[in-house]
Enzyme design. Structure first.
Site, PDB file in Angstrom:
ATOM      1  N   TYR A   1       0.846  -1.201   0.000  1.00 30.59           N
ATOM      2  CA  TYR A   1       0.000   0.000   0.000  1.00 30.59           C
ATOM      3  C   TYR A   1       0.877   1.245   0.000  1.00 30.59           C
ATOM      4  CZ  TYR A   1      -4.322   2.581   1.247  1.00 30.59           C
ATOM      5  OH  TYR A   1      -5.419   3.407   1.261  1.00 30.59           O
TER       6      TYR A   1
ATOM      7  N   LYS B   1      -1.069  -0.997  -4.242  1.00 32.19           N
ATOM      8  CA  LYS B   1      -2.273  -0.196  -4.056  1.00 32.19           C
ATOM      9  C   LYS B   1      -1.837   1.245  -3.844  1.00 32.19           C
ATOM     10  CE  LYS B   1      -6.348   0.372  -1.132  1.00 32.19           C
ATOM     11  NZ  LYS B   1      -7.040  -0.037   0.104  1.00 32.19           N
TER      12      LYS B   1
END
Length: 313
Positions: free
Chosen positions: A143, A168
């Protein structure tokens, strides 16, 4: 956990990616029965995956024991119908611990969030994620946001790391994302996944789609799955007219309301779930509840969004 690789199950999702909230009882304890109902309702509504105990699920507020109970409950409720991806974060040692707890609970993958507090260089960040990826057999999605922002070169290194299957993006720098996608495509070709992880990702998904990023998180799916599904279908079929209608009439007003309070990316979503009839409790500190006026405005935004769907029929 299933034997089908996570990347393959997420390549062409049939619905939004569901990031359930974590339910708490009146005393603030985790309410597993309500949490199970929330996950079950999301899967039955058409979610393509469940991302348990991540940002919307208040990962930061859960003890390791609560985390594992929730991940296991999500795994049991999905019963293999869709993959379950669990959050993992903090410093390297704790991130590894959460990764192993998730694996023991039967998760299909991990969303590795930024390390806690420190602002580290890329060399240290790469070491951190390599150690998390090596700790279990679970595939890892990294992330990118806040204190974990990567150059294209670093993402190429992540893509070459065993166990790391995707990135992400919660930063929103489209120029950087274009260069990342290009670098990985040319220097580490393969089935590397990209996700739009911005708050209310639908608001920016048309732009991300232009970069070839088709996966996105949907917190809105928690409380108005019918709107999230309609938007997802519009993107999938190229129906930009419907996408624009929902953006203008629902997503933009919701995003503007979300900007009225710190932590509303979670607190307002929980309020939305309660408005739709499932008492998932309040957020835990340091987050705080939305004001009464903001909850009233949220109800109005929800009704406007649902009316837009009725008008389209």
């Amino acid at each position: 956990m299933t034997t089908v690789p996570l990347a393959a199950r997420l390549t062409a999702p049939r619905g939004p990616l569901f990031f359930p909230v974590t339910a708490y009882g009146p005393g603030g304890e985790v309410d597993l029965d309500v949490y199970r109902a929330h996950v079950r309702q999301g899967v039955e509504a058409g979610a393509a995956a469940v991302f348990a105990c991540c940002g919307t699920g208040e990962f930061h507020a859960l003890t390791p024991e609560e985390f594992q109970l929730c991940v296991r409950a999500a795994v049991e409720e999905t019963a293999g119908r869709v993959p379950v991806v669990a959050g993992a974060g903090y410093g390297t040692a704790l991130a590894v611990r959460y990764a192993r707890l998730a694996e023991e609970a039967g998760a299909d993958g991990l969303l590795a969030m930024p390390p806690y507090l420190v602002v580290a260089g890329e060399e240290g960040l790469l070491r951190h994620y390599r150690e998390v990826a090596a700790a279990t057999a679970l595939p890892v999605i990294v992330y990118q946001r806040d204190n974990a922002v990567f150059s294209p070169r670093a993402v190429v290194e992540l893509a070459r790391t065993d166990g790391v299957v995707g990135l992400k993006d919660g930063l929103g720098d489209l120029d950087l994302m274009q260069r990342i996608v290009s670098a990985v495509r040319t220097e580490a070709p393969g089935d590397f996944l990209y996700f739009n992880g911005l708050p209310t990702a639908e608001q920016t998904q048309l732009a991300y789609r232009g970069l070839g990023v088709t996966l996105y998180s949907s917190a809105v799916f928690c409380f108005v799955p019918e709107i999230a599904l309609a938007f997802h279908d519009a993107l999938r079929t190229g129906d930009d007219t419907t996408a624009h209608r929902l953006l203008d009439g629902f997503y933009r007003p919701f995003t503007e309301l979300r900007a009225q309070g710190r932590g509303y990316a979670v607190a307002l979503v929980k309020a939305g779930v309660r408005l739709r009839g499932l008492d998932v409790g309040e957020v835990r500190p340091p987050l705080h509840e939305p004001t009464g006026d903001h909850v009233k405005r949220l109800a109005e935004v929800i009704e406007r969004g649902r009316a837009l769907l009725e008008e389209a029929l």
